[in-house]
Design an enzyme around this catalytic site. Structure first.
Site, PDB file in Angstrom:
ATOM      1  N   GLY A 185       0.953  -1.254  -0.014  1.00 37.93           N
ATOM      2  CA  GLY A 185      -0.196  -0.107   0.052  1.00 37.93           C
ATOM      3  C   GLY A 185       0.797   1.273  -0.066  1.00 37.93           C
ATOM      4  N   GLN A 227       3.385   9.842   1.852  1.00 36.26           N
ATOM      5  CA  GLN A 227       4.720   9.081   1.391  1.00 36.26           C
ATOM      6  C   GLN A 227       5.233   9.767   0.278  1.00 36.26           C
ATOM      7  OE1 GLN A 227       2.971   5.114   2.081  1.00 36.26           O
ATOM      8  NE2 GLN A 227       5.095   4.916   2.807  1.00 36.26           N
ATOM      9  N   CYS A 245       7.468  -0.847   5.755  1.00 33.99           N
ATOM     10  CA  CYS A 245       6.797   0.599   5.387  1.00 33.99           C
ATOM     11  C   CYS A 245       7.797   1.035   4.215  1.00 33.99           C
ATOM     12  CB  CYS A 245       6.583   1.407   6.477  1.00 33.99           C
ATOM     13  SG  CYS A 245       6.145   3.074   6.092  1.00 33.99           S
ATOM     14  N   LEU A 246       7.574   1.540   3.343  1.00 32.67           N
ATOM     15  CA  LEU A 246       8.538   2.168   2.262  1.00 32.67           C
ATOM     16  C   LEU A 246       9.003   3.243   2.903  1.00 32.67           C
ATOM     17  CD1 LEU A 246       6.197   1.665  -1.179  1.00 32.67           C
ATOM     18  CD2 LEU A 246       8.255   0.123  -0.298  1.00 32.67           C
ATOM     19  N   HIS A 266      -2.702   0.675   8.370  1.00 30.43           N
ATOM     20  CA  HIS A 266      -1.307   1.169   8.401  1.00 30.43           C
ATOM     21  C   HIS A 266      -1.543   2.308   7.302  1.00 30.43           C
ATOM     22  CE1 HIS A 266       3.230   0.551   7.425  1.00 30.43           C
ATOM     23  NE2 HIS A 266       2.714   1.253   6.617  1.00 30.43           N
ATOM     24  N   GLU A 267      -1.846   2.230   6.189  1.00 32.65           N
ATOM     25  CA  GLU A 267      -1.972   3.302   5.139  1.00 32.65           C
ATOM     26  C   GLU A 267      -2.706   4.396   5.822  1.00 32.65           C
ATOM     27  OE1 GLU A 267       0.172   2.949   2.961  1.00 32.65           O
ATOM     28  OE2 GLU A 267       0.495   0.824   3.356  1.00 32.65           O
ATOM     29  N   HIS A 302      -1.150   6.895   7.841  1.00 34.34           N
ATOM     30  CA  HIS A 302      -0.114   7.741   7.422  1.00 34.34           C
ATOM     31  C   HIS A 302      -0.785   9.197   7.303  1.00 34.34           C
ATOM     32  CE1 HIS A 302       3.621   5.548   6.304  1.00 34.34           C
ATOM     33  NE2 HIS A 302       2.770   4.723   5.829  1.00 34.34           N
TER      34      HIS A 302
HETATM   35 ZN    ZN Z   1       3.635   2.904   5.530  1.00 31.20          ZN
END
Ligand code: ZN
Length: 176
Positions: free
Chosen positions: A49, A54, A92-93, A134-135, A138
């Site tokens: 995701g 991000q 996480c990216l 999680h997304e 953010h």
């Molecule tokens: Zn993340």
């Protein structure tokens, strides 16, 4: 198409509360371009995701994975259902090459607008619920490291080598 640069932990944009998108703006070229660029970026980095902050856009847009299919959520609202929690090793990216255990509600109601402006209202559980939470975190400036069990934090390379830390830390039964 454009592959966008992914902000890394320490960049203030990851800690901002993102702005909602006015419903009437969903169809505009600017928002549709952001969605397309997010899709391209997610595919490039092979994540589960991606949230707009991000990629340095502080607006309430995420792509989450539901049954392996990416879906776009605009202005998502999450309501936990029931008292069950699930424990998952998340990455996480924006926190490259790390993993840690996080506990989250196992079942949620998800309400949002889709990329076409249509209303999304669904219930998700387990992995689908975890990725979506999680997304959406953010969008409120929350990273999984804020919610993790800190002693489980591992470099991805070590996580792959040794597996989850739970047995070592808490015994075979996984009791805390
Ligand atoms: Zn993340």
């Amino acid at each position: 198409m454009a592959i966008l640069k992914v902000a890394q932990i320490g960049h203030p944009i990851l800690r901002r509360v993102a702005d909602p998108i006015p419903v009437e703006a969903i169809g505009t070229p600017a928002v549709q371009q952001l969605i397309q660029d997010m899709r391209d970026t997610l595919e490039e980095y092979d994540g589960a995701g991606l949230a707009a902050p991000q990629v340095h856009a502080s607006v309430r847009v995420v792509i989450t994975e539901v049954n392996d299919e990416p879906i776009v959520l605009i202005n998502p609202v999450i309501t936990p259902i029931g008292d069950d929690y699930c424990r998952t090793y998340e990455g996480c990216l924006s926190v490259k090459n790390m993993r840690a255990a996080v506990e989250r509600p196992a079942e949620i109601r998800l309400q949002a607008y889709g990329e076409d402006g249509g209303v999304i209202d669904m219930e998700l559980e387990d992995f689908n619920a975890v990725v979506t939470q999680h997304e959406c975190d953010h969008l409120d400036g929350i990273l999984y490291v804020d919610r993790m069990d800190p002693r489980t934090l591992a470099f991805l390379e070590e996580y792959r080598r040794w597996g989850p830390m739970d047995d070592f830390l808490y015994g075979e039964e996984g009791e805390e």
